[in-house]
Design an enzyme around this catalytic site. Structure first.
Site, mmCIF file in Angstrom:
data_model
loop_
_atom_site.group_PDB
_atom_site.id
_atom_site.type_symbol
_atom_site.label_atom_id
_atom_site.label_comp_id
_atom_site.label_asym_id
_atom_site.label_seq_id
_atom_site.Cartn_x
_atom_site.Cartn_y
_atom_site.Cartn_z
ATOM 1 N N ARG A 88 49.924 46.690 48.805
ATOM 2 C CA ARG A 88 48.705 46.876 48.809
ATOM 3 C C ARG A 88 47.614 47.891 47.936
ATOM 4 O O ARG A 88 46.750 47.908 47.132
ATOM 5 C CB ARG A 88 47.945 46.680 50.386
ATOM 6 C CG ARG A 88 46.770 46.664 50.608
ATOM 7 C CD ARG A 88 45.999 45.764 51.662
ATOM 8 N NE ARG A 88 47.092 46.579 52.714
ATOM 9 C CZ ARG A 88 46.865 48.008 53.165
ATOM 10 N NH1 ARG A 88 46.206 48.743 52.668
ATOM 11 N NH2 ARG A 88 47.592 48.141 54.419
ATOM 12 N N LYS B 94 39.223 31.501 34.916
ATOM 13 C CA LYS B 94 38.329 30.748 34.295
ATOM 14 C C LYS B 94 38.620 31.352 32.631
ATOM 15 O O LYS B 94 39.957 31.169 33.083
ATOM 16 C CB LYS B 94 36.682 31.326 34.579
ATOM 17 C CG LYS B 94 35.983 30.783 35.594
ATOM 18 C CD LYS B 94 35.981 29.365 36.820
ATOM 19 C CE LYS B 94 36.031 29.259 37.993
ATOM 20 N NZ LYS B 94 34.782 30.598 38.167
ATOM 21 N N ASP C 187 28.276 40.145 36.468
ATOM 22 C CA ASP C 187 29.191 38.837 37.100
ATOM 23 C C ASP C 187 29.412 38.097 34.791
ATOM 24 O O ASP C 187 28.427 37.644 34.747
ATOM 25 C CB ASP C 187 29.037 37.975 36.861
ATOM 26 C CG ASP C 187 30.288 36.807 37.993
ATOM 27 O OD1 ASP C 187 30.735 36.139 36.696
ATOM 28 O OD2 ASP C 187 30.232 35.983 38.734
ATOM 29 N N TYR D 252 26.272 31.323 40.255
ATOM 30 C CA TYR D 252 26.769 31.090 41.010
ATOM 31 C C TYR D 252 26.853 30.259 42.229
ATOM 32 O O TYR D 252 26.864 31.326 42.521
ATOM 33 C CB TYR D 252 27.860 31.367 40.521
ATOM 34 C CG TYR D 252 29.501 31.273 41.379
ATOM 35 C CD1 TYR D 252 30.056 29.979 40.734
ATOM 36 C CD2 TYR D 252 30.412 30.868 41.724
ATOM 37 C CE1 TYR D 252 31.221 29.192 40.839
ATOM 38 C CE2 TYR D 252 31.420 30.895 42.748
ATOM 39 C CZ TYR D 252 32.078 29.860 41.840
ATOM 40 O OH TYR D 252 33.139 29.143 42.785
HETATM 41 C C1 LIG Z 1 33.839 30.513 39.265
HETATM 42 C C2 LIG Z 1 33.209 31.959 39.266
HETATM 43 C C3 LIG Z 1 32.976 32.850 40.651
HETATM 44 C C4 LIG Z 1 34.239 33.063 41.647
HETATM 45 O O1 LIG Z 1 35.450 32.991 41.151
HETATM 46 P P1 LIG Z 1 36.577 32.420 42.361
HETATM 47 O O2 LIG Z 1 37.790 32.945 41.355
HETATM 48 O O3 LIG Z 1 36.698 30.807 41.974
HETATM 49 O O4 LIG Z 1 36.303 33.000 42.949
HETATM 50 C C5 LIG Z 1 31.879 33.343 40.394
HETATM 51 N N1 LIG Z 1 31.300 34.071 39.290
HETATM 52 C C6 LIG Z 1 31.265 33.074 38.273
HETATM 53 C C7 LIG Z 1 30.242 32.955 37.300
HETATM 54 C C8 LIG Z 1 32.516 32.048 38.412
HETATM 55 O O5 LIG Z 1 31.899 31.431 37.405
#
Ligand SMILES: *Cc1c(COP(=O)(O)O)cnc(C)c1O
Length: 391
Positions: free
Chosen positions: A50, A200, A175, A102
């Protein structure tokens, strides 16, 4: 000497040289929870996975280098990464957030973090006067943005928002999921923290859920590392390896996906049954200039509105190459209906106001043959048309 390596080189080389013992070119998967002490009071730098794990560490060092930050941290999902960042906030803090966000992040902030006394203010941060108006109140402790935004691909000026956040003494968090470090590195423009849903583009194959955080400076990195260790939403060794493997091909995947996205955007822009196309690569996109000042390509996500004579469910059901699935950034082309899928948690009135109407379609363009994608979307519009094209 002194020549800076290109990003594609850095990407292809992630993890190379990590294994000093055997020279394994692929980072070994340290599928272990614990580490045996050599003797009383002495271990080899790892004690419990962890806290740290060598495979995860290779990934964390790789993303830190790619983003130009001091510290990288890997989490079990993008939302876990954002949750860890959100625990930096304290009761009474106000966070300024871009309104076209998001859906999962909005849900986390409103339904969970807000209960701890943190206030989130949502505004159109693609308008710098709006940013200034909020920051001038003197209460904003952090600014959280995505660019291009989701699903309307609004462009936020990272450099200018970053400057104003710094002047206001606010933490600047980006982000950067939609662009990935191949297209943009927000830390170079003043971001304090970059977060990714590695699910992604970084992972890229729709076979993994993961999240990454990069801190620009060491002190903030230590604070976030403490949160990661204490809260424990870490990425496991195997998924860390899958992610490292995916990252190696990010440059070629992104180049091909962008080429396909540009082709599809041009096709849709000329289509009589499509009323609006949102894609920073199109010449008339309002954020185009700002986007290309901060990013080296348009990305491969686009949205568009179908004309009212197109039956939306039939459109989705007629697609064969493009998959109806709730994600983006992978090798397969994916489409979502934001109003009922990714953004369903945003109240209907709020959604309408943001322009997330029932006619809105988002496509994450993959690396298939671009002509196949265009033909597929074109045929689906045709099949879903309930009347001849508007003249
Ligand atoms: C998918 C996404 C998230 C969340 O990520 P997960 O891996 O699904 O938890 C956060 N921000 C953006 C812009 C995303 O496309």
């Amino acid at each position: 000497m002194g020549r800076k390596e290109g990003v594609a080189t850095k990407l292809a080389r992630v993890g190379v040289g990590f294994d000093r013992q055997f020279g394994s070119i692929s980072v070994p998967i340290y599928q272990t929870a614990i580490y045996r002490y050599r003797k009383f009071g002495e271990n080899l730098g790892y004690d419990y996975s962890r806290s740290e794990n060598p495979t995860r560490r290779a990934l964390e060092d790789a993303i830190a280098e790619l983003e130009g930050g001091a510290r990288g941290l890997a989490f079990s999902s993008g939302m876990a990464a954002i949750t860890a960042v959100a625990t930096l906030f304290s009761p009474g803090d106000e966070v300024l957030v871009c309104d076209d966000l998001y859906g999962g992040t909005y849900r986390l902030f409103q339904e969970i973090v807000a209960r701890y006394g943190v206030t989130f203010t949502y505004a159109d941060l693609s308008d710098l006067s709006v940013v200034e108006a909020h920051l001038s109140r003197g209460t904003v402790k952090a600014v959280f943005i995505e660019t291009p935004t989701n699903p309307l691909l609004k462009v936020i000026d990272v450099v200018e928002v970053g400057k104003r956040a710094k002047e206001a003494g606010a933490l600047f968090i980006v982000d950067s999921t939609f662009l990935s470090p191949y297209l943009m590195r927000p830390i170079e423009y003043g971001a304090d923290i970059v977060v990714h849903s590695a699910t992604k583009y970084l992972g890229g194959h729709n076979d993994l859920i993961g999240g990454l955080v990069v801190a620009a400076d060491g002190e903030l990195g230590e604070r976030l590392y403490f949160i990661q260790k204490a809260a424990g939403a870490i990425l496991g060794p195997f998924d860390s390896w899958v992610l490292l493997r995916g990252m190696k091909t990010l440059a070629v995947r992104m180049e091909k996906a962008q080429e396909n996205a540009e082709k599809l955007a041009r096709f849709l822009a000329d289509h009589p049954k499509v009323t609006d196309v949102y894609f920073p690569g199109l010449p008339d996109h309002p954020g185009r200039d700002v986007h290309f000042r901060q990013a080296r390509g348009p990305g491969a996500v686009l949205s568009f509105r179908l004309h009212e004579s197109v039956h939306v469910p039939t459109f989705f059901n007629s697609l064969r190459v493009v998959n109806l699935a709730e994600s983006l950034g992978g090798v397969e082309s994916l489409t979502t209906h934001p109003a009922t899928m990714t953004h369903a948690d945003i109240p209907p009135e709020e959604r309408e106001k943001l322009g997330i109407t029932d006619s809105l379609v988002r496509i994450s363009v993959g690396i298939e043959d671009g002509d196949d994608i265009v033909a597929d979307v074109g045929e689906a519009i045709e099949r879903a048309s309930t009347s001849p094209p508007p003249s």
